[in-house]
Scaffold this active site. Structure first.
Site, PDB file in Angstrom:
ATOM      1  CG  HIS A  77      -4.598   4.812  -1.999  1.00  0.00           C
ATOM      2  ND1 HIS A  77      -5.663   4.100  -2.537  1.00  0.00           N
ATOM      3  CD2 HIS A  77      -4.117   4.050  -0.986  1.00  0.00           C
ATOM      4  CE1 HIS A  77      -5.817   2.973  -1.870  1.00  0.00           C
ATOM      5  NE2 HIS A  77      -4.896   2.910  -0.931  1.00  0.00           N
ATOM      6  CG  ASN A 118      -4.096  -1.920  -1.038  1.00  0.00           C
ATOM      7  OD1 ASN A 118      -5.092  -2.618  -1.174  1.00  0.00           O
ATOM      8  ND2 ASN A 118      -3.144  -2.204  -0.185  1.00  0.00           N
ATOM      9  CB  SER A 161      -0.919   0.001   1.229  1.00  0.00           C
ATOM     10  OG  SER A 161      -1.785   1.115   1.207  1.00  0.00           O
ATOM     11  N   GLY A 190      -2.636  -3.821  14.034  1.00  0.00           N
ATOM     12  CA  GLY A 190      -1.516  -3.590  13.124  1.00  0.00           C
ATOM     13  C   GLY A 190      -0.554  -2.537  13.633  1.00  0.00           C
TER      14      GLY A 190
END
EC number: 1.3.3.3
Length: 306
Positions: free
Chosen positions: A113, A115, A99, A266
């Site tokens: 962006h 991903n 990502s 995470g």
């Protein structure tokens, strides 16, 4: 999401190579190599596994550029991953992906962006279930139609070999996903977004994901090369910071990837590297009618770009 034949090591090798290729290209463009921050979670932690964050802050072209690779496993899918698939709630999982979010310094260069990811849900006594997800989207401050058309054309070209229906399907999905409901506007000019994808089986699904990942540099770098040297001043930087506030709002309120990372325990530094380095909010501010800033609103609705 029913075919249980898959090859995690191949996906892992591809993703690590993709991260390295993009990091090298961005470092060459900026003139500053991206730093490397490898990390590992202990076996006693809620989320196991590790990853590598490539990061650049305060660069010549990029005010912040972050590219994260992670390969993690947990005992129960977080709510953000199982909300649309209640039958998977409580299953163990492995998630691996790349990502990135790039925040250029020049307000005429759009934020981007991208991903690509694979998830596997497991349950003792049952066949694992895998799927792919990902996409890329562009968020300009001062938009150019040429940039939007180029970005969408590259996305379409990446998907067309896998079916002419995929680009319009994933483009619409992107427009609907990257939408700030409380602002009634899209986050940017869109791109493509997909999730829960495994219909053609592992090999073809993996090839499609690779095509999306491999298309990123061609989709974005020509735009930066066209815009990075355009002159700008304090007015443009102020508007850039204001619009970056919308990016923060989306990521913290709506983004499933951010929620997945935080809900699953995470690595916070890696999850929040998508945040812009500078952002601001103004109370009830509106751009002057007819100004370059007001023109942005024409782009923050779904449009056909190719």
């Amino acid at each position: 999401m029913t075919d249980s034949t898959y090859d995690v090591p191949r996906v892992r090798t591809y993703l690590q190579g993709l991260q390295a290729r993009i990091a090298d290209a961005l470092g060459a463009l900026d003139g500053t190599p991206l730093a490397t921050d490898a990390w590992q979670r202990g076996p006693e932690e809620r989320l196991r596994g590790g990853g590598c964050t490539r990061i650049l802050e305060g660069g010549r072209v990029f005010e912040r550029a972050g590219i994260g690779f992670s390969d993690v496993a947990g005992d129960a899918l977080p709510p953000s991953a199982s909300a649309a698939r209640p039958q998977l709630a409580g299953r163990g999982f492995e998630a691996l992906g790349v990502s990135l979010v790039l925040h250029p310094r020049n307000p005429y260069c759009p934020t981007v962006h991208m991903n690509v990811r694979m998830l596997i849900a497991t349950k003792p006594g049952e066949a694992p279930i895998f799927w792919f997800g990902g996409g890329m989207d562009l968020t300009p401050v001062y938009p150019f139609e040429d940039d939007a058309r180029h970005f969408h054309q590259v996305c379409k070209d990446a998907l067309d070999p896998f079916g002419a229906e995929l680009y319009p399907r994933f483009k619409t999905w992107c427009d609907e996903y990257f939408f700030l409901k409380h602002r009634n506007e899209t986050r940017g000019i869109g791109g493509i977004f997909f999730d829960d994808f495994s219909e053609p089986g592992f090999e073809r699904s993996f090839e499609m994901m690779q095509s999306v990942g491999d298309a990123f540099l061609n989709a974005y770098l020509p735009i930066v090369e066209r815009r990075a040297a355009l002159p700008y001043g304090e007015r443009e930087r102020d508007f850039q910071a204001y619009r970056r506030g919308r990016y923060v709002e989306f990521n913290l309120v709506f983004d499933r990837g951010t929620l997945f990372g935080l809900q699953s325990g995470g690595r916070t530094e890696s999850i929040l590297m998508s945040m812009p380095p500078v952002a601001n909010w103004r109370y009830n501010w509106q751009p002057e009618p007819g100004s370059p800033e007001a023109r942005l609103s024409e782009f923050l609705v779904p449009r056909d770009w190719v």
